[in-house]
Design a protein around this motif. Structure first.
Motif, PDB file in Angstrom:
ATOM      1  N   GLN A   1       0.898  -0.891  -0.012  1.00  0.00           N
ATOM      2  CA  GLN A   1      -0.083  -0.255  -0.285  1.00  0.00           C
ATOM      3  C   GLN A   1       1.051   1.212  -0.347  1.00  0.00           C
ATOM      4  O   GLN A   1       0.397   2.033  -0.476  1.00  0.00           O
ATOM      5  CB  GLN A   1      -0.854   0.371   1.040  1.00  0.00           C
ATOM      6  CG  GLN A   1      -1.928  -0.982   1.195  1.00  0.00           C
ATOM      7  CD  GLN A   1      -2.785  -1.115   2.424  1.00  0.00           C
ATOM      8  OE1 GLN A   1      -2.753  -0.285   3.751  1.00  0.00           O
ATOM      9  NE2 GLN A   1      -3.570  -2.285   2.439  1.00  0.00           N
ATOM     10  N   THR A   2       1.901   0.939   0.830  1.00  0.00           N
ATOM     11  CA  THR A   2       2.677   2.034   0.820  1.00  0.00           C
ATOM     12  C   THR A   2       3.576   2.642  -0.741  1.00  0.00           C
ATOM     13  O   THR A   2       3.611   3.775  -1.312  1.00  0.00           O
ATOM     14  CB  THR A   2       4.035   2.534   1.692  1.00  0.00           C
ATOM     15  OG1 THR A   2       3.445   2.033   3.269  1.00  0.00           O
ATOM     16  CG2 THR A   2       4.739   3.579   1.887  1.00  0.00           C
TER      17      THR A   2
ATOM     18  N   GLU B   1       2.447   1.286  -3.260  1.00  0.00           N
ATOM     19  CA  GLU B   1       1.251   1.775  -4.113  1.00  0.00           C
ATOM     20  C   GLU B   1       1.471   4.038  -3.823  1.00  0.00           C
ATOM     21  O   GLU B   1       0.995   4.981  -5.030  1.00  0.00           O
ATOM     22  CB  GLU B   1       0.376   1.276  -3.969  1.00  0.00           C
ATOM     23  CG  GLU B   1      -1.126   1.472  -5.625  1.00  0.00           C
ATOM     24  CD  GLU B   1      -1.917   0.852  -4.963  1.00  0.00           C
ATOM     25  OE1 GLU B   1      -2.534  -0.145  -5.972  1.00  0.00           O
ATOM     26  OE2 GLU B   1      -2.832  -0.135  -3.795  1.00  0.00           O
ATOM     27  N   LYS B   2       1.057   4.231  -2.878  1.00  0.00           N
ATOM     28  CA  LYS B   2       1.170   5.510  -2.921  1.00  0.00           C
ATOM     29  C   LYS B   2       1.306   6.366  -3.831  1.00  0.00           C
ATOM     30  O   LYS B   2       1.503   7.524  -3.751  1.00  0.00           O
ATOM     31  CB  LYS B   2       0.459   6.032  -0.656  1.00  0.00           C
ATOM     32  CG  LYS B   2      -0.682   5.275  -0.854  1.00  0.00           C
ATOM     33  CD  LYS B   2      -0.687   5.235   0.787  1.00  0.00           C
ATOM     34  CE  LYS B   2      -1.995   4.705   1.626  1.00  0.00           C
ATOM     35  NZ  LYS B   2      -1.772   4.473   2.454  1.00  0.00           N
ATOM     36  N   LYS B   3       3.136   5.426  -3.458  1.00  0.00           N
ATOM     37  CA  LYS B   3       3.955   6.585  -3.783  1.00  0.00           C
ATOM     38  C   LYS B   3       4.390   6.760  -5.406  1.00  0.00           C
ATOM     39  O   LYS B   3       4.852   7.285  -5.939  1.00  0.00           O
ATOM     40  CB  LYS B   3       5.234   5.853  -3.408  1.00  0.00           C
ATOM     41  CG  LYS B   3       5.648   6.215  -1.603  1.00  0.00           C
ATOM     42  CD  LYS B   3       5.932   7.329  -1.220  1.00  0.00           C
ATOM     43  CE  LYS B   3       6.444   7.701  -0.036  1.00  0.00           C
ATOM     44  NZ  LYS B   3       7.032   8.969   0.710  1.00  0.00           N
TER      45      LYS B   3
END
Length: 224
Positions: free
Chosen positions: A196-197, A199-201
């Motif tokens: 998730q981290t 993907e957010k980046k």
């Protein structure tokens, strides 16, 4: 023995070989299937074949003296490995586990050594492979000692898209979050959080049944 068309599909390096060398390679390769969770071999086993992943996903692992399980690398469809062990004619120094049902192409040692002694194209491949593997394992030591979970996972995924080891891999990889965790030495929960981290980046996209890498270069340097 496998067909010529099949060898060309599963072994990018075969395209560099002249006809005589190609045929010698083809005649020395057979395929074998391993079930999910099965060991291809254990540390200390003699396994003389140079190995390609025709289809599937593998984990290279070891157990430390303290009993800690250590993931060393992952191997996806299209990768070939084990050349160092075959060249040195030694016992395997790690465990190899199938993370899903996997089909392997196994080149017998006699064929491998003939190509090593006679083929310029094959030796160019080996130099590239060994150089890249050296960099990979040096990098993994650094990851384990200095990077957080998301960065370790990012680097582990990036290696599965290395163009030297996989020859222009497609950006999408069918892989579960559990498999991602196993390849990076993380729990499923931590792997999910780290994905998730990333993907957010904007480095990758988590999709049903897999991931698509959006920026391999940034992914390979994440956390630096």
């Amino acid at each position: 023995m496998i067909s010529a068309d099949h060898l060309r599909r599963i072994a990018f390096w075969s395209h560099e070989l002249p006809e005589q060398e190609f045929e010698r390679a083809r005649r020395g390769i057979a395929e074998k299937t391993y079930a999910k969770g099965g060991y291809v071999f254990h540390r200390g086993d003699r396994f003389d074949a140079w190995t390609g992943v025709s289809e599937g996903l593998l984990k290279v692992a070891a157990i430390s003296r303290s009993g800690k399980a250590i993931t060393l690398a992952g191997m996806r469809t299209g990768g070939w490995f084990g050349e160092g062990t075959v060249l040195k004619n030694e016992l395997r120094q790690y465990d190899l586990v199938a993370l899903r049902d996997t089909r392997l192409a196994l080149m017998e040692r006699a064929t491998f050594m003939w190509l090593f002694e006679n083929s310029v194209g094959f030796n160019r491949l080996l130099v590239r492979q060994l150089n890249e593997r050296l960099g990979q394992f040096i990098a993994f030591v650094e990851y384990d000692r200095s990077l957080d979970a998301a960065a370790r996972l990012a680097r582990s995924i990036a290696w599965l898209f290395n163009p030297v080891l996989y020859h222009e891999p497609a950006p999408h990889l069918e892989i579960s979050q559990e498999e991602v965790g196993l390849l990076s030495g993380l729990s499923r929960q931590m792997a999910n959080k780290s994905l998730q981290t990333l993907e957010k980046k904007g480095l990758l996209r988590v999709e049903h049944g897999g991931i698509t890498v959006l920026d391999t270069e940034r992914l390979s340097r994440y956390g630096a």
